[in-house]
Scaffold this motif. Structure first.
Motif, short mmCIF file in Angstrom:
data_model
loop_
_atom_site.label_atom_id
_atom_site.label_comp_id
_atom_site.label_asym_id
_atom_site.label_seq_id
_atom_site.Cartn_x
_atom_site.Cartn_y
_atom_site.Cartn_z
N GLN A 1 37.77 31.01 72.30
CA GLN A 1 37.01 30.15 71.41
C GLN A 1 36.54 28.86 72.08
O GLN A 1 35.46 28.35 71.77
CB GLN A 1 37.84 29.82 70.16
CG GLN A 1 38.06 31.01 69.25
CD GLN A 1 39.01 30.71 68.12
OE1 GLN A 1 39.29 29.56 67.79
NE2 GLN A 1 39.54 31.76 67.50
N GLN B 1 38.31 30.22 53.55
CA GLN B 1 38.41 30.16 55.01
C GLN B 1 38.40 28.73 55.52
O GLN B 1 39.17 28.36 56.40
CB GLN B 1 37.27 30.96 55.64
CG GLN B 1 37.37 32.46 55.46
CD GLN B 1 36.04 33.15 55.63
OE1 GLN B 1 35.16 32.67 56.32
NE2 GLN B 1 35.87 34.29 54.96
N GLN C 1 40.79 28.65 63.70
CA GLN C 1 39.54 29.21 63.22
C GLN C 1 39.83 30.47 62.42
O GLN C 1 40.55 31.36 62.88
CB GLN C 1 38.62 29.54 64.40
CG GLN C 1 37.28 30.11 64.01
CD GLN C 1 36.42 29.12 63.24
OE1 GLN C 1 36.41 27.93 63.53
NE2 GLN C 1 35.71 29.62 62.24
N ARG D 1 36.31 33.93 66.06
CA ARG D 1 35.31 33.00 65.51
C ARG D 1 34.75 33.55 64.20
O ARG D 1 34.71 32.85 63.20
CB ARG D 1 34.18 32.78 66.52
CG ARG D 1 33.04 31.91 65.97
CD ARG D 1 32.01 31.57 67.02
NE ARG D 1 30.84 30.99 66.36
CZ ARG D 1 29.70 31.65 66.13
NH1 ARG D 1 29.57 32.90 66.56
NH2 ARG D 1 28.70 31.06 65.51
N GLU D 2 34.33 34.80 64.21
CA GLU D 2 33.91 35.47 62.98
C GLU D 2 34.57 36.83 62.80
O GLU D 2 34.56 37.39 61.72
CB GLU D 2 32.39 35.65 62.95
CG GLU D 2 31.60 34.36 62.77
CD GLU D 2 31.84 33.69 61.43
OE1 GLU D 2 32.32 34.37 60.50
OE2 GLU D 2 31.56 32.49 61.30
N ARG E 1 41.44 26.98 57.36
CA ARG E 1 41.21 26.45 58.71
C ARG E 1 41.72 25.02 58.81
O ARG E 1 42.40 24.64 59.77
CB ARG E 1 39.72 26.50 59.03
CG ARG E 1 39.35 25.96 60.42
CD ARG E 1 37.87 25.67 60.51
NE ARG E 1 37.51 24.56 59.61
CZ ARG E 1 36.26 24.26 59.26
NH1 ARG E 1 35.25 25.01 59.68
NH2 ARG E 1 36.02 23.24 58.46
#
Length: 464
Positions: A392, A111, A121, A350-351, A115
């Protein structure tokens, strides 16, 4: 597996040797602990530290902290004992490798690399509704997108989504619906992605003996049963006999050593009962190992503000849920009050983000606005979309992690995001979330909670 693209295969192969060694160490760690936890704990954690990295949850510091907690916390030892006893050893090893190696180690590294390479993100998970079909009609269901017809993701589309997720380093997939066990391709597709973990929100009524056997065989799927409390409230919302069907399904899974959790919808009416010692003990007796508590949010079909928990009840939850985690051998997370653990809101890419059964992409399951369809755009394109960018750049939405949510804690922020990005309602009636009457009610409640959290934080600071 032959349907997966070559890029995904190369990505998997590049990390094979490193993951193979880590998985073998983890298997040895689990075997060492299961034989005699008290005698072998030091040796077992030394093995785990050999897998540590400089980022994610598998750092030497975090592993050393877990070791100290294990040695000093009897409830944690009891909980780990439950994992070792109640989950099939083969299944525990496979899930542990998927979660700790693929998701928390290899996934985190990938990740970060993606990114930096793509300039977006990259989240750690995706919530996917494979189908909107459901055999129940639960009052006030948050997942009801007001669709008049059943929608489902074509299996080829779902495989494409998972291939893209895999290349980005996303190895943890959450599924909801609808009822995911009504999706006819569920087991076949999960079986084609053995390195991924699938967490399934389910009403539990479709888990018969055959389904329980397939869950054990597939080995990478963990059901989470939706409950409101005991028989009376669960049946009152979901239908007569549903509670008994859920507990019967739990029994089938426990007999086979398949782990499962629960999903609790907390309302003004049930909060005391579902957070009581008695109810937690009941869940533990049934074999529940972990779960989520979700505050009722006034979205979906016919939202009812009367069901929202009060600020006083939410303050109680901020104290009670952590207390349960320290006093009971069960792990319950609070989707809203655990903002300190997550650094605030995790949505908007974001997650995590949400793909519904029609292919619409939303920043959060509870935010009924969209600007994109997964049918038209890749995950990477969606992560760089105006809606996700607008979301974000405002995160965290508050300096207080007790106020993480742009729907109920900082509702003006959500209205600004929608206006700035040009997002559209995901279904007819969704725009009621931002109409003047609803906006005023949400703003008023958010202000009351802001004052409440200010008092809570001031008191905590004074006691520190």
């Amino acid at each position: 597996m032959e349907q997966r693209n070559n890029g995904t295969r190369r990505s998997v192969q590049l990390n094979f040797a490193k993951k193979f060694i880590s998985e073998k160490l983890l298997q040895t760690f689990l075997s060492c602990l299961s034989k005699d936890p008290e005698e072998n704990v030091t040796k077992a954690f030394s093995m785990l530290q050999r897998m540590s990295l400089d980022r994610g949850i598998m750092t030497k510091e975090n592993i050393e902290g877990l070791k100290r907690m294990y040695e000093t916390d009897p409830v944690l030892r009891q909980y780990i004992g439950r994992l070792l006893r109640e989950i099939s050893p083969e299944l525990l090893g496979r899930l542990a490798c998927n979660v700790l190696i693929n998701h928390a180690v290899a996934g985190v590294n990938q990740q970060v690399c993606m990114r930096d390479k793509l300039g977006v993100q990259v989240p750690s998970t995706i919530l996917i509704d494979p189908t909107s079909a459901c055999n129940l009609r639960c009052t006030g269901c948050w997942a009801d997108d007001g669709q008049q017809h059943v929608s489902s993701l074509e299996p080829e589309l779902l495989r494409r989504i998972l291939d893209e997720a895999n290349e980005l380093g996303i190895y943890f997939i959450v599924m909801s619906g609808g009822e995911p066990f009504l999706y006819p391709h569920l087991f076949d597709i999960a079986g084609q992605y053995p390195e991924m973990t699938f967490m399934l929100y389910t009403n539990g009524t479709r888990i018969d003996d055959e389904t329980a056997d397939r869950l054990l065989e597939t080995g990478n799927m963990v059901p989470f049963f939706s409950l409101e409390d005991g028989r009376e409230r669960t049946d009152g919302r979901r239908g007569t006999g549903v509670f008994d069907q859920i507990t019967a399904a739990m029994g089938r899974l426990r007999k086979r050593g398949v782990p499962f959790g629960i999903s609790l919808t907390l309302t003004r009416e049930n909060i005391d009962e579902v957070t009581s010692d008695e109810f937690m003990d009941f869940l533990i007796d049934q074999g529940v190992l972990f779960g989520w508590s979700f505050h009722y949010i006034p979205v979906g079909d016919s939202p009812d503000f009367r069901l929202m928990i009060t600020p006083e009840q939410r303050a109680y939850l901020a104290q009670r849920i952590p207390q349960i985690r320290t006093q009971k051998p069960i792990k319950i997370a609070d989707f809203w009050n655990d903002g300190e653990l997550t650094g605030g809101c995790i949505a908007g890419g974001r997650e995590y983000f949400h793909i519904n059964a029609g292919g619409q992409v939303k920043p959060c399951a509870f935010v009924p606005y969209t600007a994109d369809s997964i049918r038209d755009r890749s995950i990477t394109e969606i992560l760089s979309s105006p809606l996700f960018r607008a979301y974000q750049k405002r995160q965290p939405f508050s300096s207080s992690h007790l106020r993480p949510c742009p729907i109920i804690d900082t509702p003006q922020a959500l209205r600004d995001i929608i206006e700035e990005s040009g997002a559209e309602p995901a279904y007819p009636g969704a725009e009621s979330l931002v109409d003047p009457d609803t906006a005023e009610r949400l703003d008023r409640r958010a202000e009351i909670w802001r004052k409440q959290t200010a008092r809570m934080e001031a008191r905590e600071h004074a006691e520190a």
